[in-house]
Design an enzyme around this catalytic site. Structure first.
Site, PDB file in Angstrom:
ATOM      1  N   ARG A  27      -2.481   1.571  -8.354  1.00 54.82           N
ATOM      2  CA  ARG A  27      -2.763   2.999  -8.279  1.00 54.82           C
ATOM      3  C   ARG A  27      -4.221   3.266  -8.626  1.00 54.82           C
ATOM      4  NH1 ARG A  27       2.178   2.414 -11.034  1.00 54.82           N
ATOM      5  NH2 ARG A  27       3.969   3.344  -9.935  1.00 54.82           N
ATOM      6  N   LYS A  41       2.104   4.231 -14.818  1.00 50.83           N
ATOM      7  CA  LYS A  41       2.691   5.551 -14.573  1.00 50.83           C
ATOM      8  C   LYS A  41       4.126   5.633 -15.072  1.00 50.83           C
ATOM      9  CE  LYS A  41       3.651   8.811 -10.822  1.00 50.83           C
ATOM     10  NZ  LYS A  41       3.567   9.041  -9.362  1.00 50.83           N
ATOM     11  N   HIS A  80      -4.980   7.255  -2.045  1.00 51.78           N
ATOM     12  CA  HIS A  80      -3.629   6.780  -2.347  1.00 51.78           C
ATOM     13  C   HIS A  80      -2.996   6.086  -1.144  1.00 51.78           C
ATOM     14  CE1 HIS A  80      -0.246   6.624  -5.065  1.00 51.78           C
ATOM     15  NE2 HIS A  80       0.569   7.047  -4.109  1.00 51.78           N
ATOM     16  N   ARG A  90      -2.813   2.335  -1.261  1.00 55.77           N
ATOM     17  CA  ARG A  90      -1.664   1.708  -1.932  1.00 55.77           C
ATOM     18  C   ARG A  90      -0.543   1.488  -0.925  1.00 55.77           C
ATOM     19  NH1 ARG A  90       1.215   0.681  -6.726  1.00 55.77           N
ATOM     20  NH2 ARG A  90       3.115   1.889  -7.065  1.00 55.77           N
ATOM     21  N   HIS A 138       7.069  -0.562  -8.480  1.00 49.85           N
ATOM     22  CA  HIS A 138       8.117   0.385  -8.093  1.00 49.85           C
ATOM     23  C   HIS A 138       9.444  -0.028  -8.722  1.00 49.85           C
ATOM     24  CE1 HIS A 138       5.267   1.191  -4.683  1.00 49.85           C
ATOM     25  NE2 HIS A 138       5.571   2.406  -5.060  1.00 49.85           N
ATOM     26  N   TYR A 168       6.664   3.803   0.290  1.00 51.41           N
ATOM     27  CA  TYR A 168       5.316   3.250   0.281  1.00 51.41           C
ATOM     28  C   TYR A 168       5.141   2.129   1.302  1.00 51.41           C
ATOM     29  CZ  TYR A 168       3.588   5.774  -3.766  1.00 51.41           C
ATOM     30  OH  TYR A 168       3.140   6.760  -4.603  1.00 51.41           O
TER      31      TYR A 168
END
Length: 336
Positions: free
Chosen positions: A204, A229, A284, A287, A310, A319
């Site tokens: 990230r 995160k 982003h 990613r 994740h 993603y």
């Protein structure tokens, strides 16, 4: 027994009706209403709950506004949460809305729905609205379990949440990667290094920009992220290309990997995209690009999740955007 009596202000003007419920074994309950009908209905509910043994004290929730609870939430809860800075803004926005003036006991689903409509009119996206609702829902949960407001219900549970749009599927196409890196290089060589590192690691933006040299182990080809995160420590393996990016950087006295900060990249990256003639590309999205490339290299689901951090298949799918032509080549390589 319940009693309903008229209520007057200091000038003797009739302002409403006061309902009183007194029953042995329970504290006296009082509430004032504009009409006698409302007072009688409230008294019936209170007496029924006492009879059935399900009564809960409403005095705390009936004397505390949502705005007051927001202030308490800001003081006691937000500092303990990751990403608290963003939630401070959410709290302040809730406090500025009409719903904030309601007592906790009177906040209903229709009030939350009205606030949602206001947010939509302000141009807020579905995900942003859902984040606002998540904060409000957690506030009611804390109020019920920790602040003595057991009698209240959570009004967020009764409203329809906005449907999330389909996840972005923007990937680098054609010669966009070369053009982007060239434009970044012309802005600042370090910006180009940051972009290359993002494409190689699937990290990230905040994880990349907060990187310090003491978290980097070039000998083992890893980066250790203690703060992520989702709050879980993660060790990110580095490709040869990622190691090359880091090994070519000068070592800073302050221990940070980059001279750039998040704000710098926030403005420099879009400028580089404009210079390269690339439209609708966000940092982003790199990613997404990197995650998709990991699958295209043949890594399995668990391996990719370990790299990207994740926690659920649902989020990992959002993603991952695999190109059909790359999958076709993988099928050819898989032939016996």
């Amino acid at each position: 027994m319940a009693s309903i009596t008229p209520s007057y202000d200091r000038e003797g003007e009739h302002i409403g009706w006061k309902a009183s419920v007194r029953r042995r074994g329970f504290p006296p309950q009082y509430q004032t209403f504009r009409t006698r009908k409302e007072a009688e209905a409230w008294a019936v509910v209170i007496e029924s709950e006492m009879t059935r043994g399900v009564w809960r004290d409403r005095s705390e929730s009936e004397g505390t506004t949502l705005a007051e609870c927001m202030d308490r939430y800001l003081l006691e809860v937000v500092p303990t949460k990751k990403g608290g800075r963003r939630e401070v803004d959410y709290v302040n926005q809730w406090k500025a809305r009409p719903i904030a003036h309601l007592y906790m006991s009177s906040v209903r689903g229709k009030d939350v729905a009205a606030a949602m409509r206001d947010m939509e009119a302000e141009g807020k996206g579905a995900n942003t609205i859902r984040l606002h609702l998540a904060l409000l829902s957690h506030l009611f949960k804390v109020a019920r379990t920790e602040w003595g407001m057991e009698a209240i219900s959570n009004p967020v549970e009764s409203v329809r949440k906005p449907r999330l749009p389909q996840g972005r599927d923007r990937r680098l196409v054609g010669d966009e990667e070369c053009r982007l890196l060239a434009a970044c290089q012309s802005v600042n060589p370090e910006l180009a290094a940051i972009v290359r590192f993002a494409i190689e690691t699937a990290m990230r933006q905040g994880e990349i920009m907060g990187l310090a040299w003491d978290a980097v182990n070039l000998a083992q080809r890893t980066v250790t992220l203690n703060e992520t995160k989702n709050g879980t420590k993660r060790v990110v393996p580095l490709s040869a290309a990622a190691c090359k990016v880091l090994s070519e950087l000068p070592r800073r006295i302050d221990g940070k990997v980059w001279a750039y900060g998040q704000e710098g990249v926030k403005y420099a990256f879009p400028a580089a995209c404009r210079r390269a003639g690339i439209k609708d590309l966000r940092f982003h999205d790199l990613r997404h690009e990197a995650t998709s490339r990991l699958f295209e290299k043949g890594l399995n689901l668990m391996q990719v999740a370990a790299i990207t951090g994740h926690k659920t298949l649902q989020m990992l799918k959002r993603y991952t955007h695999l190109r059909a032509e790359d999958l076709a080549r993988m099928l050819d390589r898989a032939r016996p």
